[in-house]
Scaffold this active site. Structure first.
Site, short mmCIF file in Angstrom:
data_model
loop_
_atom_site.label_atom_id
_atom_site.label_comp_id
_atom_site.label_asym_id
_atom_site.label_seq_id
_atom_site.Cartn_x
_atom_site.Cartn_y
_atom_site.Cartn_z
N ASP A 169 -10.53 4.70 2.92
CA ASP A 169 -10.09 6.00 2.83
C ASP A 169 -8.55 6.18 2.98
OD1 ASP A 169 -9.98 8.82 2.11
OD2 ASP A 169 -11.93 8.72 1.81
N HIS B 176 -6.45 4.86 1.02
CA HIS B 176 -5.99 5.86 0.21
C HIS B 176 -4.46 6.52 0.51
CE1 HIS B 176 -10.30 7.06 -1.29
NE2 HIS B 176 -10.14 5.97 -1.75
#
Length: 426
Positions: free
Chosen positions: A235, A258
């Site tokens: 993430d 991310h």
């Protein structure tokens, strides 16, 4: 432009955090420390998986106010009950051994510390005044049972591995964090804290993906530095959550993440979110969904059409610089959206974001995209132009795979005068 001012500031105070530079203070002291220790408490683990939390707590009280707590190298410690270390003052925690949290998911769901924000919880809390954690040890969250449980029940409370809470000065240096059930690091209600030389890694060994394993989430904190670290996760590599101010991030290698992210923000209607004065420099981003990202929710919570819940919150993002990013197979080099969590972009125009974005700078980006977005390298989409101002991009040298043709840059409802990229509308 503001980018030039930031660059000059960083050069002039290379050994200072942005917050400290702005206030003409120095970094919190980093290891090796020169201060003497009034007491040293060296622990021996109980062994056989027995809970060492009570002994760690007792040692922290005994060696508080100028002492040092040592978990020696080559020793395996187990934490099987909640541990609150937020009372520390002028203490060194030398974590040279291995700390593992028990895998009793039922127990931890009922006994972990609830942190309120985004339904987060944690096994333990570390904070206080001038607390320094170091030693080269390993902190293991025993995450696999949590990854498997989350696949069955997405409402499960998964603990964060390493939480700094209510810290005033201090540092975390030379530690390995592995197998976090959820986010790896969360720092909240803190100021003037330095992370330096952390190695973060976590991956599921089953078909159930390790989700939401952010490297860092910063919340309601000021003067935070994150530097010289390697992150393998699934993430955000670093995320600046509500009320993150005066943040300096540099020299990171991120893989599978991310990106370096502002947000998400504006999720809760009754709250006013601020992210201001953030400088991210010299970032290597590999096999990620994004290089640099700004994500805020639309202005009406009722307009949401996905399973994500939120929107309607107000606030602003100001003076954010992403500088010198080296990208290898990222989906978007740059993504700025005022429509986070929304499948239908037209609804975001009907309910414009209440988060104002000002002085956002993307500079010196190099590398390649993955082709997941085909030829699109960057997307900058505002809900209305008045809510985005002084958005700048310069020296963007990122290419998409040749089979998709000329690289594209999507710019929608934004003044393109400072976007030195060949913008097209979506």
């Amino acid at each position: 432009m503001l980018f030039k001012a930031w660059s000059s500031l960083v050069v002039a105070v290379a050994s200072l955090s942005v917050a400290s530079a702005l206030r003409h203070h120095h970094y919190p002291q980093r290891p090796p420390y020169t201060r003497g220790h009034g007491k040293t408490c060296t622990l021996t683990p109980k062994g056989h998986g027995a809970d060492d939390a009570p002994n760690i707590l007792a040692a922290a009280h005994k060696c508080n106010n100028g002492g040092k707590v040592v978990l020696p190298a080559g020793k395996n410690f187990t934490i099987g009950s909640p541990l609150d270390l937020t009372f520390l003052k002028n203490v060194d925690l030398e974590f040279a051994g291995r700390i593992t949290f028990t895998n009793d998911t039922d127990f931890w769901q009922n006994n972990s510390y609830y942190l309120t924000y985004q339904n987060a919880s944690t096994f333990w809390l570390i904070g206080g005044e001038n607390t320094n954690i170091y030693g080269g040890g390993v902190i293991d969250g025993n995450g696999q049972p949590w990854y498997d449980l989350y696949a069955k029940n997405p409402l499960v409370l998964r603990p964060i591995l390493f939480v700094i809470y209510g810290a005033r000065g201090g540092s975390a240096k030379d530690l390995s964090l592995i197998n976090s059930p959820q986010w790896f690091n969360f720092i909240a209600n803190s100021s003037d804290f330095v992370y330096d030389g952390l190695h973060i890694a976590g991956k599921s060994v089953s078909s159930n993906v390790a989700k939401n394993t952010d490297g860092w989430d910063i919340y309601r904190s000021d003067g935070i530095t994150i530097t010289n670290s390697v992150i393998y996760n699934g993430d955000d590599c670093v995320s600046f959550k509500p009320n993150s101010t005066n943040i300096y991030v540099s020299n990171l290698y991120c893989n599978g993440s991310h990106g370096i992210s502002v947000g998400s923000l504006g999720q809760y209607p009754a709250e006013y979110d601020i992210v201001e004065n953030v400088y991210s420099y010299n970032i290597s981003m590999n096999y990620a969904s994004d290089g640099a990202r700004v994500k805020v929710w639309p202005g009406n919570a009722a307009a949401m059409s996905t399973d994500l819940q939120g929107g309607g919150g107000a606030g602003y993002v100001k003076n954010i610089t992403f500088d010198t990013f080296y990208l290898n197979s990222v989906d978007y080099a740059i993504e700025l959206t005022q429509c986070y969590g929304q499948n239908n972009a037209s609804l975001c125009v009907q309910a414009p974001s209440k988060m104002k974005l000002t002085d956002i700078n993307f500079n010196n980006f190099y590398g390649t995209t993955s082709g997941v977005r085909k030829a699109v390298v960057a997307t900058i989409i505002c809900s209305v132009e008045s809510m985005c101002s002084n958005i700048e991009a310069s020296n963007i040298n990122v290419t998409s795979p040749a089979k998709y043709g000329t690289s594209q840059y999507i710019c929608t409802r934004v003044d393109t005068s400072d976007l030195h990229i060949p913008c097209t509308s979506s």
